[in-house]
Design a protein around this motif. Structure first.
Motif, short mmCIF file in Angstrom:
data_model
loop_
_atom_site.label_atom_id
_atom_site.label_comp_id
_atom_site.label_asym_id
_atom_site.label_seq_id
_atom_site.Cartn_x
_atom_site.Cartn_y
_atom_site.Cartn_z
N ALA A 2 0.78 -1.20 -0.11
CA ALA A 2 0.19 -0.17 0.01
C ALA A 2 1.08 1.16 0.13
O ALA A 2 2.36 1.11 0.40
N ASP A 30 4.78 -3.03 2.89
CA ASP A 30 3.84 -4.28 3.25
C ASP A 30 2.55 -3.68 3.85
O ASP A 30 2.53 -2.64 4.84
N ALA A 31 1.44 -4.31 3.56
CA ALA A 31 0.18 -3.84 4.22
C ALA A 31 -0.45 -4.90 4.99
O ALA A 31 -0.21 -5.99 4.47
N SER A 32 -1.25 -4.71 6.02
CA SER A 32 -1.90 -5.65 6.80
C SER A 32 -3.25 -5.75 6.06
O SER A 32 -3.68 -4.91 5.38
N GLU A 33 -3.90 -7.12 6.45
CA GLU A 33 -5.19 -7.51 6.05
C GLU A 33 -6.08 -6.52 6.52
O GLU A 33 -6.07 -6.02 7.43
N TYR A 35 -6.62 -6.49 2.42
CA TYR A 35 -6.14 -5.68 1.19
C TYR A 35 -7.07 -5.17 0.15
O TYR A 35 -8.31 -5.79 0.18
N GLU A 36 -6.57 -4.09 -0.41
CA GLU A 36 -7.40 -3.49 -1.22
C GLU A 36 -7.36 -4.44 -2.83
O GLU A 36 -6.63 -5.27 -2.89
N ASN A 43 -5.73 2.89 -2.46
CA ASN A 43 -4.71 1.83 -1.59
C ASN A 43 -3.64 2.62 -1.21
O ASN A 43 -2.49 2.70 -1.57
N ASN A 60 2.85 -6.86 7.95
CA ASN A 60 2.89 -7.99 6.97
C ASN A 60 2.21 -9.23 7.75
O ASN A 60 2.31 -9.26 9.09
N ARG A 121 -9.54 -9.40 9.43
CA ARG A 121 -8.27 -9.69 9.79
C ARG A 121 -8.12 -10.97 10.66
O ARG A 121 -8.71 -11.10 11.48
#
Length: 129
Positions: A2, A30-33, A35-36, A43, A60, A121
């Motif tokens: 993101a 890194d992006a956490s859940e 996700y886009e 995003n 992540n 999540r």
């Protein structure tokens, strides 16, 4: 992955001159859940949020580290324990966007004939299982 909302937000026009120290400014990470949707125009995540703490945070699935693409093109790994370093990567205070520029639409994405609804999540387990 993101984008850093301080740089890559709706109608942003941040250039390298505005970024300043590109060797220490995050573009994406890194992006956490959840996700886009791939190709999402919203995003981005707020780099001020603690990592792996919610649906709009960076992080992540391996919570001890976050991979970051810097504005100078390098990719670095930032351990979760390095909170002060993480704060420095967000960018200069002048880059902080107006909250209206980072609002997301209320309607979900449409994927064909069904809406896209992000998964809740999940807690990460031991990656060696």
């Amino acid at each position: 992955m993101a984008g850093n909302s301080w740089i890559l937000h709706r109608n942003s026009s941040v250039n390298f001159e505005k970024i300043g120290d590109s060797a220490h400014t995050m573009l994406i990470a890194d992006a956490s859940e959840p996700y886009e949707v791939f190709g999402s125009t919203t995003n981005w995540r707020d780099p001020e949020l603690a990592r792996n703490t919610g649906p709009q945070s960076f992080g992540n699935c391996f919570p001890g580290e976050t991979f970051v693409l810097l504005a100078d093109g390098r990719v670095i790994q930032v351990p979760l324990v390095e909170n002060e370093r993480w704060k420095l990567l967000r960018g200069r205070e002048e880059l902080r966007p107006d909250p209206l520029a980072t609002q997301r639409p209320d309607t979900p994405w449409e994927l064909g004939d069904r809406p896209y609804v992000p998964r809740p999540r999940q807690q990460s387990g031991n990656r060696n299982r």
